[in-house]
Scaffold this active site. Structure first.
Site, PDB file in Angstrom:
ATOM      1  N   LYS A 143      13.467  16.806  49.140  1.00 43.64           N
ATOM      2  CA  LYS A 143      13.202  16.289  50.487  1.00 43.64           C
ATOM      3  C   LYS A 143      13.993  17.115  51.486  1.00 43.64           C
ATOM      4  O   LYS A 143      15.222  17.201  51.405  1.00 43.64           O
ATOM      5  CB  LYS A 143      13.591  14.814  50.574  1.00 43.64           C
ATOM      6  CG  LYS A 143      13.250  14.163  51.893  1.00 43.64           C
ATOM      7  CD  LYS A 143      13.608  12.677  51.878  1.00 43.64           C
ATOM      8  CE  LYS A 143      13.251  12.018  53.206  1.00 43.64           C
ATOM      9  NZ  LYS A 143      13.577  10.564  53.208  1.00 43.64           N
TER      10      LYS A 143
ATOM     11  N   ASP B 274      12.649  -1.201  54.715  1.00 40.08           N
ATOM     12  CA  ASP B 274      11.500  -0.320  54.976  1.00 40.08           C
ATOM     13  C   ASP B 274      10.573  -0.306  53.764  1.00 40.08           C
ATOM     14  O   ASP B 274      10.129   0.756  53.308  1.00 40.08           O
ATOM     15  CB  ASP B 274      11.967   1.093  55.311  1.00 40.08           C
ATOM     16  CG  ASP B 274      10.851   1.912  55.965  1.00 40.08           C
ATOM     17  OD1 ASP B 274       9.907   1.296  56.521  1.00 40.08           O
ATOM     18  OD2 ASP B 274      10.909   3.156  55.924  1.00 40.08           O
TER      19      ASP B 274
END
Length: 462
Positions: free
Chosen positions: A220, A319
């Site tokens: 990432k 989230d």
């Protein structure tokens, strides 16, 4: 000529050198003049920078100038008594000190104290003022002496205190070095780019193969440099959250993280070969397919288990949505649903929200923040998990705003239709309990995992 006693009373001296004074007015005037000259002209002396204790000779005779001589240096008078009383530097590495206006007894007492303690003469006011500056200089010297070998951050999710005050937070912030000092170069040297797995608002996720071990990893990478921006702390907290939660099988495994010279953040994570749950829902929309109740119960069981683990560690995800749930196929074709993207993790006990997640899956109380002291962050995860399961079972597209968005949060049981391929008990669990408008009436993650077992017993009995 006979002498008569003076009508003026003799003064009272605070000096130990004051002896019996005669009542003669001439003696009184002369002593008064000497005392005035002592107070009007402060002594001046020179002090070498050696650490040895020097003998001090003090002369307070009336016929000589008032000075303090150290190492037989030449005495000098102070011409202007209004000059600053700060330390002065000379070219010969000799420091000149100037004492304030004091009586002989006070001067003698201060000089004895200096000779015993080996310190410079400072008035109490100067000592109080310089105490803070010395502490500031010591901290600056410590920061300036930091090298790359002793730069270590403090994980905010692992450091536990029985109390958390502003002083504790300040001490932790002083110990955290700047992220600018932690730049290293690793990506091009250790990994080979294969393909792009996906991207978000602030980062890309690439499939890369390690050059040494030959295994695939998900790397990432932030799109731009985050150093000095408002997203710097969020990216750093995500790294700390991954590092503190690495022992559960339903969490994406974390390997390492670093910052390149261009200021971009890099995370080396586990690669999941099944993609995300959001990609599976998109395929079902195109093929007009739906997930059955067994699959939904399996998702519910695994995610409630990992949420129980996080909540027991005083952390809330905040989230949860289909795009943050990854599918990983084992050798036996068993599916593990793994939770990812810990960039919005917050501590439950602090009741603070630094960054909101996706507004499509968050409850109303966390978006309004009307009563932040009574926020149940763990129950917010339950609400998001309930909506995620509903989307998985109906392929419903959640709105971002508008009247439909409000109705889902205010009157969800009457607004949304039920999942047709699921039982009544499962629909009640998701819509009426997990997505309840009152957070106190929502079950905990541990209770949800127990409810799933009860549903199995119910189907067996039927």
């Amino acid at each position: 000529m006979p002498s008569y006693p003076s009508p003026i009373p003799a003064p009272i001296y605070d000096s130990d050198e004051s002896s019996q004074h005669s009542n003669d007015s001439s003696n009184y005037l002369s002593s008064t003049f000497n005392q005035y000259t002592r107070l009007s002209y402060s002594p001046k002396f020179n002090l070498n920078t050696t650490n040895q204790i020097l003998p001090i000779s003090i002369n307070f005779d009336d016929n000589e100038d008032n000075f303090i001589n150290i190492n037989t240096t030449t005495p000098t008078k102070i011409l202007n008594s209004k000059k600053s009383k700060k330390r002065k530097h000379t070219n010969n590495n000799v420091y000149e000190y100037q004492t304030p206006n004091q009586s002989p007894y006070t001067r003698r007492k201060n000089l004895d104290y200096v000779q015993q303690q080996q310190i410079t003469i400072q008035t109490p006011k100067t000592q109080r003022r310089s105490h803070y500056k010395q502490n500031q200089s010591s901290t600056n010297n410590n920061n300036s002496s930091l090298t790359f070998s002793n730069l270590i951050n403090i994980n905010p999710f692992k450091t536990k205190h029985h109390y958390y005050t502003r002083l504790v937070a300040k001490k932790q912030s002083l110990l955290i070095p700047s992220l600018k000092n932690l730049f290293i170069q690793r990506y091009e040297q250790e990994f080979h780019y294969e393909l792009c797995l996906g991207y978000g608002e602030y980062s890309y996720v690439y499939l890369c193969k390690n050059r040494l071990d030959g295994l695939n990893y998900a790397i990432k990478i932030s799109k731009n440099s985050l150093i000095g921006t408002c997203y710097e702390q969020q990216a750093w907290r995500e790294i700390c959250a991954y590092a503190s939660l690495t022992t559960h099988e339903n969490l994406i495994r974390y390997y390492s993280a670093w910052i390149e010279n261009d200021g971009k953040f890099f995370l080396q994570l586990e690669y999941c070969n099944g993609g995300s749950l959001d990609e599976l829902i998109e395929k079902n929309r195109l093929n007009n397919k739906y997930l059955n109740e067994d699959i939904l119960q399996d998702i519910l069981h695994q995610l409630s288990d990992v949420l129980t683990f996080m909540h027991n560690n005083d952390l809330a995800h905040l989230d949860i949505k289909p795009s943050n749930i990854m599918l990983c196929y084992n050798i036996n074709n068993e599916i593990l649903y793994k939770l990812t993207d810990l960039g919005h993790v917050n501590q439950i006990s602090l009741c603070q929200i630094d960054n909101d997640g996706d507004c499509r899956y968050l409850p109303l109380e966390i978006l309004q923040k009307s009563n932040i002291n009574n926020l149940y962050l763990d129950k917010c995860d339950i609400y998001s998990l309930g909506l995620t399961l509903y989307v998985c079972g109906t392929n419903y597209i959640m709105p971002k705003q508008g009247n439909e968005w409000q109705q889902i949060r205010l009157n969800i049981s009457n607004y949304l239709y039920t999942i047709t391929q699921c039982s009544k008990q499962f629909n009640e669990l998701i819509i009426e309990r997990m997505c309840n408008i009152d957070p106190k009436r929502r079950p905990s993650a541990y209770e949800v995992s127990l409810i799933k077992k009860k549903l199995k017993i119910y189907f067996v009995c039927c």
